[in-house]
Design an enzyme around this catalytic site. Sequence first.
Site, PDB file in Angstrom:
ATOM      1  N   HIS A  20     -61.191  56.722  71.875  1.00 27.76           N
ATOM      2  CA  HIS A  20     -60.812  56.199  73.201  1.00 27.76           C
ATOM      3  C   HIS A  20     -59.311  56.268  73.456  1.00 27.76           C
ATOM      4  CE1 HIS A  20     -64.866  54.652  73.936  1.00 27.76           C
ATOM      5  NE2 HIS A  20     -64.856  54.351  72.644  1.00 27.76           N
ATOM      6  N   LYS A  37     -65.409  62.051  75.854  1.00 19.69           N
ATOM      7  CA  LYS A  37     -64.847  60.901  76.569  1.00 19.69           C
ATOM      8  C   LYS A  37     -63.732  61.397  77.489  1.00 19.69           C
ATOM      9  CE  LYS A  37     -66.950  57.789  73.392  1.00 19.69           C
ATOM     10  NZ  LYS A  37     -66.978  57.210  72.055  1.00 19.69           N
ATOM     11  N   SER A  56     -63.596  50.183  70.623  1.00 20.43           N
ATOM     12  CA  SER A  56     -64.399  50.658  71.752  1.00 20.43           C
ATOM     13  C   SER A  56     -64.969  49.542  72.618  1.00 20.43           C
ATOM     14  CB  SER A  56     -65.515  51.568  71.250  1.00 20.43           C
ATOM     15  OG  SER A  56     -66.312  50.912  70.294  1.00 20.43           O
TER      16      SER A  56
HETATM   17  C1  LIG Z   1     -68.055  57.117  71.144  1.00 20.26           C
HETATM   18  C2  LIG Z   1     -67.475  56.922  69.787  1.00 20.26           C
HETATM   19  C3  LIG Z   1     -67.858  57.726  68.717  1.00 20.26           C
HETATM   20  C4  LIG Z   1     -68.973  58.715  68.841  1.00 20.26           C
HETATM   21  O1  LIG Z   1     -68.571  59.861  69.515  1.00 20.26           O
HETATM   22  P1  LIG Z   1     -69.693  60.800  70.142  1.00 20.26           P
HETATM   23  O2  LIG Z   1     -69.009  62.094  70.344  1.00 20.26           O
HETATM   24  O3  LIG Z   1     -70.146  60.143  71.392  1.00 20.26           O
HETATM   25  O4  LIG Z   1     -70.792  60.881  69.110  1.00 20.26           O
HETATM   26  C5  LIG Z   1     -67.210  57.560  67.519  1.00 20.26           C
HETATM   27  N1  LIG Z   1     -66.254  56.629  67.367  1.00 20.26           N
HETATM   28  C6  LIG Z   1     -65.874  55.825  68.357  1.00 20.26           C
HETATM   29  C7  LIG Z   1     -64.801  54.809  68.123  1.00 20.26           C
HETATM   30  C8  LIG Z   1     -66.491  55.933  69.599  1.00 20.26           C
HETATM   31  O5  LIG Z   1     -66.142  55.105  70.587  1.00 20.26           O
END
Ligand SMILES: *Cc1c(COP(=O)(O)O)cnc(C)c1O
Length: 390
Positions: free
Chosen positions: A212, A244, A184
């Site tokens: 992502h 996302k 990330s």
């Molecule tokens: C953003 C993210 C999460 C968390 O997801 P949310 O739905 O925002 O709680 C988990 N793992 C990774 C790799 C992320 O980038």
Amino acid sequence: MNTITDTLHTHLEQLCQQRQAAGLYRQRVPHHSPQGPVLQQDGRSYLNFCSNDYLGLAAHPALRTALSDACATVGVGAGAAHLVNGHHHYHEVLEQTLAAYTQRPRALLFSTGYMANLGTLTALLDRQDAVFLDKFNHASLVDAARLSRARLYRYPHRDLARLAYLLQHSQARHRLIVTDGVFSMEGDLADLPALAQLAHDHDAWLVVDDAHGLGVLGNTGGGTVEHFGLDSRTVPVLIGTLGKAFGVFGAFVAGSETLIEALIQHARPYIYTTALPPALAATTTQAIHIAIQEPQRRAQLHARIAQLRDGAQALGITLSGSPHTPIQPLILGSNAATLAASAKLHRQGILVTAIRPPTVPIGTARLRITLSAAHQPAHVEQLLVALSSL
Ligand SMILES: *Cc1c(COP(=O)(O)O)cnc(C)c1O
């Protein structure tokens, strides 16, 4: 105030002062617009290069309509946890849509990706087990591994020789490798084929958090698993988030019938929490359909990624990460330099967040530039001009 609350506040003030002194204090800045390439802040417009809205769906007109229609029909709150009476038909439909999208027998919704990670690792592991994590895995996976009570091993970023060594010397009952698909803060990819091979060679389970990658990578947006031509046999547990690329909110785990049933029985962050609002589930189902039916969004996103990387290279600026992902970090090193660069871009009407420790290792503070299918070529051009002034 009595003396015991005084000590509480003294302690908290010290914690905050430490962060401040180290240039690590964080502040939230409210904005006033839908998520998109241009945000309104303090009465001014800014070009936005820090959201995770990779396909430009967060403010899509069809999704706004889907939400208000679903809301008019089923109301707002789920009212209870899934295992009480919060489980709505719209949740079922979304789970089936996600299972089909990821080409797996079943999927299970969670309220957030953070909770999906906590729920999955705590359900799959116990004290007798071992869990292996890349040092750059997301914080929620580290917390999940800790909470699972399994023995925790962290290998240097993408150092699979080290991972092989650790696996080979593990006497644990079960071994589980968990990795981000796309890292990330780095924007690079896990070497999933090599990880799958290692998992096979050492009788380990492979879990991929593709927060992502899903929606973004692979011909149909199937994520890093599709990008590398893998499947549910090599990656039996796939975790994704819905906030996302899919532009809404929530998360899911996809895999076999048995995996999903076991999670329903054992994943405490699934069991002991209120279900997502059903109208959001209905909206997300629409978002997945758009992600499938409008592959041009992925094509636009990848064109912007290439434009940024080629433009930066022409300016002599090195963006780390991968040519395949919308996360394009510019590593500057010091916290102060990164804050100053972010402030300078801000003065030029451009939002790029300064990412500092403990989110990234000390000495690797960075501007984390992210792109969206909603960006126009002129937006990226403007960013390049601003970057050249740094
Ligand atoms: C953003 C993210 C999460 C968390 O997801 P949310 O739905 O925002 O709680 C988990 N793992 C990774 C790799 C992320 O980038």
